[in-house]
Design a protein around this motif. Structure first.
Motif, short mmCIF file in Angstrom:
data_model
loop_
_atom_site.label_atom_id
_atom_site.label_comp_id
_atom_site.label_asym_id
_atom_site.label_seq_id
_atom_site.Cartn_x
_atom_site.Cartn_y
_atom_site.Cartn_z
N SER A 63 0.00 4.82 5.57
CA SER A 63 0.80 3.95 5.36
C SER A 63 0.42 3.47 4.00
N GLU A 64 -0.29 2.25 4.07
CA GLU A 64 -0.81 2.13 2.86
C GLU A 64 -1.63 3.15 1.70
N MET A 65 -1.91 4.25 2.20
CA MET A 65 -2.97 4.92 0.54
C MET A 65 -1.29 5.72 0.43
N LEU A 66 -0.12 5.68 1.69
CA LEU A 66 1.03 6.54 0.92
C LEU A 66 1.20 5.15 -0.31
N ASP A 67 1.46 4.32 -0.24
CA ASP A 67 2.10 3.40 -0.49
C ASP A 67 1.62 3.15 -1.97
#
Length: 105
Positions: free
Chosen positions: A48-52
């Protein structure tokens, strides 16, 4: 990295989905476990962090490889879960049909 399914946490870690046994040869219990398959919480949070960061344009060049790996883990887990759901549905349908046929005869 290796593939594993934890019976208690229903967690998924995989390096190559081809290393896993086909869902069709698993026991009913194992298939049901796979229908609840999820990424490990730490992997999910990192994904999720990387996609954000990708969405905001702040993903570094080095992070692209990590994102790609996490996406592969996610996609392979999703495929495995979908296959298990299909197999569980098929088994339920076959069992229901056999019970119905036995009642008729």
């Amino acid at each position: 990295m290796h593939c594993s399914v934890s019976n208690t946490l229903y967690s998924y870690t995989c390096g190559n989905i081809n290393d896993l046994e086909p869902v069709s040869v698993l026991s009913d219990e194992q298939v049901l476990v796979l229908t609840e398959l999820q990424m490990e919480a730490e992997q999910d949070a990192r994904l999720s962090e990387m996609l954000d960061r990708q969405q905001s344009g702040t993903l570094s060049e080095g992070d692209h490889s990590e994102l790609q790996t996490l996406m592969q883990v996610y996609q392979e887990g999703l495929l495995r879960k979908a296959t298990a759901l299909s197999e569980a549905s098929r088994q339920t349908w076959v069992d229901s049909t056999l019970k119905l046929v036995s009642k008729i005869h």
